[in-house]
Design a protein around this motif. Sequence first.
Motif, PDB file in Angstrom:
ATOM      1  N   GLU A 153       1.896   2.419   2.125  1.00  0.00           N
ATOM      2  CA  GLU A 153       0.738   2.802   1.914  1.00  0.00           C
ATOM      3  C   GLU A 153       0.466   4.317   1.785  1.00  0.00           C
ATOM      4  O   GLU A 153      -0.148   4.761   0.926  1.00  0.00           O
ATOM      5  CB  GLU A 153      -0.255   2.373   2.769  1.00  0.00           C
ATOM      6  CG  GLU A 153      -0.649   0.728   2.549  1.00  0.00           C
ATOM      7  CD  GLU A 153      -1.418   0.013   3.708  1.00  0.00           C
ATOM      8  OE1 GLU A 153      -2.275  -0.708   3.074  1.00  0.00           O
ATOM      9  OE2 GLU A 153      -1.581   0.775   4.585  1.00  0.00           O
ATOM     10  N   LYS A 154       1.324   4.954   2.548  1.00  0.00           N
ATOM     11  CA  LYS A 154       1.062   6.548   2.672  1.00  0.00           C
ATOM     12  C   LYS A 154       1.786   7.237   1.308  1.00  0.00           C
ATOM     13  O   LYS A 154       1.361   8.093   0.894  1.00  0.00           O
ATOM     14  CB  LYS A 154       1.913   7.182   3.795  1.00  0.00           C
ATOM     15  CG  LYS A 154       1.901   8.598   4.064  1.00  0.00           C
ATOM     16  CD  LYS A 154       2.335   9.097   5.365  1.00  0.00           C
ATOM     17  CE  LYS A 154       2.169  10.413   5.698  1.00  0.00           C
ATOM     18  NZ  LYS A 154       2.516  10.908   6.892  1.00  0.00           N
ATOM     19  N   TYR A 155       2.845   6.437   0.877  1.00  0.00           N
ATOM     20  CA  TYR A 155       3.486   7.219  -0.302  1.00  0.00           C
ATOM     21  C   TYR A 155       3.611   6.644  -1.551  1.00  0.00           C
ATOM     22  O   TYR A 155       3.695   7.275  -2.441  1.00  0.00           O
ATOM     23  CB  TYR A 155       4.930   7.200   0.167  1.00  0.00           C
ATOM     24  CG  TYR A 155       5.195   8.385   1.161  1.00  0.00           C
ATOM     25  CD1 TYR A 155       5.088   9.490   1.297  1.00  0.00           C
ATOM     26  CD2 TYR A 155       5.385   7.514   2.706  1.00  0.00           C
ATOM     27  CE1 TYR A 155       5.418  10.539   2.366  1.00  0.00           C
ATOM     28  CE2 TYR A 155       5.439   8.571   3.818  1.00  0.00           C
ATOM     29  CZ  TYR A 155       5.664   9.810   3.442  1.00  0.00           C
ATOM     30  OH  TYR A 155       5.847  10.543   4.527  1.00  0.00           O
ATOM     31  N   VAL A 156       3.042   5.180  -1.645  1.00  0.00           N
ATOM     32  CA  VAL A 156       3.247   4.449  -2.750  1.00  0.00           C
ATOM     33  C   VAL A 156       1.875   3.926  -3.399  1.00  0.00           C
ATOM     34  O   VAL A 156       1.189   3.243  -2.490  1.00  0.00           O
ATOM     35  CB  VAL A 156       4.179   3.239  -2.802  1.00  0.00           C
ATOM     36  CG1 VAL A 156       4.416   2.642  -3.930  1.00  0.00           C
ATOM     37  CG2 VAL A 156       5.724   3.983  -2.336  1.00  0.00           C
ATOM     38  N   LEU A 175       7.735  -8.473   1.293  1.00  0.00           N
ATOM     39  CA  LEU A 175       7.014  -8.287   0.168  1.00  0.00           C
ATOM     40  C   LEU A 175       5.644  -9.120   0.068  1.00  0.00           C
ATOM     41  O   LEU A 175       4.859  -8.810  -0.493  1.00  0.00           O
ATOM     42  CB  LEU A 175       8.084  -8.985  -1.140  1.00  0.00           C
ATOM     43  CG  LEU A 175       9.170  -8.406  -1.354  1.00  0.00           C
ATOM     44  CD1 LEU A 175      10.076  -9.286  -2.460  1.00  0.00           C
ATOM     45  CD2 LEU A 175       8.907  -7.102  -2.228  1.00  0.00           C
ATOM     46  N   ASN A 176       5.816 -10.192   0.641  1.00  0.00           N
ATOM     47  CA  ASN A 176       4.453 -10.959   0.882  1.00  0.00           C
ATOM     48  C   ASN A 176       3.534 -10.157   1.723  1.00  0.00           C
ATOM     49  O   ASN A 176       2.228 -10.128   1.174  1.00  0.00           O
ATOM     50  CB  ASN A 176       4.549 -12.444   1.608  1.00  0.00           C
ATOM     51  CG  ASN A 176       3.411 -13.193   1.371  1.00  0.00           C
ATOM     52  OD1 ASN A 176       3.171 -13.607   0.372  1.00  0.00           O
ATOM     53  ND2 ASN A 176       2.663 -13.247   2.526  1.00  0.00           N
ATOM     54  N   HIS A 177       3.849  -9.349   2.618  1.00  0.00           N
ATOM     55  CA  HIS A 177       2.751  -8.480   3.338  1.00  0.00           C
ATOM     56  C   HIS A 177       2.160  -7.657   2.412  1.00  0.00           C
ATOM     57  O   HIS A 177       1.084  -7.286   2.287  1.00  0.00           O
ATOM     58  CB  HIS A 177       3.329  -7.955   4.808  1.00  0.00           C
ATOM     59  CG  HIS A 177       2.616  -7.571   5.543  1.00  0.00           C
ATOM     60  ND1 HIS A 177       1.727  -8.419   6.062  1.00  0.00           N
ATOM     61  CD2 HIS A 177       2.378  -6.112   5.999  1.00  0.00           C
ATOM     62  CE1 HIS A 177       0.715  -7.459   7.165  1.00  0.00           C
ATOM     63  NE2 HIS A 177       1.232  -6.225   6.811  1.00  0.00           N
ATOM     64  N   LEU A 178       3.061  -6.763   1.483  1.00  0.00           N
ATOM     65  CA  LEU A 178       2.710  -5.872   0.556  1.00  0.00           C
ATOM     66  C   LEU A 178       1.669  -6.295  -0.685  1.00  0.00           C
ATOM     67  O   LEU A 178       0.626  -5.928  -0.689  1.00  0.00           O
ATOM     68  CB  LEU A 178       4.025  -5.181  -0.118  1.00  0.00           C
ATOM     69  CG  LEU A 178       4.775  -4.431   0.908  1.00  0.00           C
ATOM     70  CD1 LEU A 178       5.819  -3.766   0.332  1.00  0.00           C
ATOM     71  CD2 LEU A 178       3.911  -3.213   1.597  1.00  0.00           C
ATOM     72  N   HIS A 214      -1.653  -6.846   0.488  1.00  0.00           N
ATOM     73  CA  HIS A 214      -2.233  -5.783   0.687  1.00  0.00           C
ATOM     74  C   HIS A 214      -2.417  -5.026  -0.520  1.00  0.00           C
ATOM     75  O   HIS A 214      -2.669  -4.043  -0.583  1.00  0.00           O
ATOM     76  CB  HIS A 214      -1.733  -4.842   1.672  1.00  0.00           C
ATOM     77  CG  HIS A 214      -1.829  -5.212   3.119  1.00  0.00           C
ATOM     78  ND1 HIS A 214      -1.278  -6.320   3.797  1.00  0.00           N
ATOM     79  CD2 HIS A 214      -2.746  -4.955   4.261  1.00  0.00           C
ATOM     80  CE1 HIS A 214      -1.644  -6.614   5.204  1.00  0.00           C
ATOM     81  NE2 HIS A 214      -2.559  -5.785   5.238  1.00  0.00           N
ATOM     82  N   GLY A 215      -2.450  -5.830  -1.642  1.00  0.00           N
ATOM     83  CA  GLY A 215      -2.772  -5.228  -3.035  1.00  0.00           C
ATOM     84  C   GLY A 215      -1.604  -4.923  -3.775  1.00  0.00           C
ATOM     85  O   GLY A 215      -1.785  -4.370  -4.975  1.00  0.00           O
ATOM     86  N   TYR A 216      -0.342  -4.936  -3.503  1.00  0.00           N
ATOM     87  CA  TYR A 216       0.638  -4.325  -4.356  1.00  0.00           C
ATOM     88  C   TYR A 216       1.296  -5.666  -5.110  1.00  0.00           C
ATOM     89  O   TYR A 216       1.259  -6.750  -4.610  1.00  0.00           O
ATOM     90  CB  TYR A 216       1.915  -4.027  -3.449  1.00  0.00           C
ATOM     91  CG  TYR A 216       1.675  -2.659  -2.535  1.00  0.00           C
ATOM     92  CD1 TYR A 216       1.934  -1.628  -3.329  1.00  0.00           C
ATOM     93  CD2 TYR A 216       1.012  -2.732  -1.388  1.00  0.00           C
ATOM     94  CE1 TYR A 216       2.002  -0.434  -2.522  1.00  0.00           C
ATOM     95  CE2 TYR A 216       0.777  -1.529  -0.757  1.00  0.00           C
ATOM     96  CZ  TYR A 216       0.935  -0.274  -1.344  1.00  0.00           C
ATOM     97  OH  TYR A 216       0.643   0.987  -0.732  1.00  0.00           O
TER      98      TYR A 216
END
Length: 176
Positions: free
Chosen positions: A18-21, A38-41, A44-46
């Motif tokens: 979240e800080k960089y991408v 991957l699922n966690h990202l 969270h909206g990725y």
Amino acid sequence: MRYANKLERSEFLLKYVEKYVEKKGKVLEIGCNVGRNLNHLYEHGYKGMTGIEISQEAATCLQEMYPKLADDAVIINSPVEDVIKKFLPDTFNLVFSMAVFEHIHPDSEWIFEEIARITGDYLITVEAEKTSHWHIFARNYKKIFENFGFKQVAESNCKEAGLELYTLRVFKKVRK
């Protein structure tokens, strides 16, 4: 399946992602296993997710455990050595691995240059760097990726993620 229960590791990774991408960025996980990170990202909206996983069993579990992710992501069931050269340069805004690069045999170290080639912005490694074991090849990832045009911008021990012997490194691609 026990891999899927280590959510604190995905939370730890998410803080750095979240800080960089940006959420609209394209993300590749090398060695995605059953897809927990991957699922966690994804949750969270990725959305631009790609995973490479050598294990057919893990890839099948990913489809069963995270069907929405499986529908929206590209999951490549193959050794990284067989697919890495097929990606165009700078394809991904973020490439990451968690406890995978350490298992790459020295005969396949050429993939690190390929990883650098396909990474457009950031690379995150979470790897054991000092422990040598029959299936862990200790390496200095800072030196490896700085030799391929990256600058390390963050480093952390991984104790809060339950990975006491691991180091997280965030690299940014240096534009010439």
